[in-house]
Scaffold this motif. Sequence first.
Motif, short mmCIF file in Angstrom:
data_model
loop_
_atom_site.label_atom_id
_atom_site.label_comp_id
_atom_site.label_asym_id
_atom_site.label_seq_id
_atom_site.Cartn_x
_atom_site.Cartn_y
_atom_site.Cartn_z
N PRO A 107 34.78 39.56 37.23
CA PRO A 107 33.99 38.61 38.01
C PRO A 107 32.53 38.47 37.60
O PRO A 107 32.03 37.36 37.47
N LEU A 119 31.78 32.68 42.03
CA LEU A 119 32.58 33.67 41.29
C LEU A 119 31.93 35.05 41.34
O LEU A 119 32.63 36.06 41.34
N LEU A 122 33.20 37.48 43.91
CA LEU A 122 34.47 38.17 43.71
C LEU A 122 34.28 39.59 43.22
O LEU A 122 35.23 40.37 43.17
N ASP A 123 33.06 39.94 42.83
CA ASP A 123 32.83 41.25 42.22
C ASP A 123 33.37 42.36 43.12
O ASP A 123 33.19 42.34 44.33
N THR A 127 40.84 41.65 39.75
CA THR A 127 41.01 40.28 39.28
C THR A 127 41.82 40.18 38.00
O THR A 127 42.09 39.08 37.54
#
Length: 144
Positions: A107, A119, A122-123, A127
């Motif tokens: 991410p 985006l 999303l860390d 993923t």
Amino acid sequence: MPHVLFYEKPGCGGNARQKAWLEAAGHTLEVRNLLAWPWSADSLLAFLAPLPVAEWFNRAAPRLKSGEVVPEQLEPEAALALLLAEPLLIRRPLMEAAGRRLVGFEPAAVAAWLDSQALAELDGRRTEGCAANQTGRPCPAPET
């Protein structure tokens, strides 16, 4: 928002989530089958060359998980030949946008690459990898 060329394994749950995240962040995608694409050494190296050989490989691939293939023990030429012969071993997705390329879906790297705050959020989430493998089921067979 940049248009993203996205090379995936059809049927991969992880790739499906990644595409959904990119689209939710406002990107349009052109999706290609990573396994059926007519890769040449040069076209594949355009994605892989900046990375260490070990990062070229899909860690969820059965031959890696079994220990049959150990990327850390391969020279670049042998690794490239193996990936060209067996695209299922290629780390995915491969992405291209605005003339720049990226391998995998980390991410923070994807967010910086596409300059996307959505985006970046999303860390910390898982993923990469096949969603089926997280449940103990095998990944769907590749479509050809």
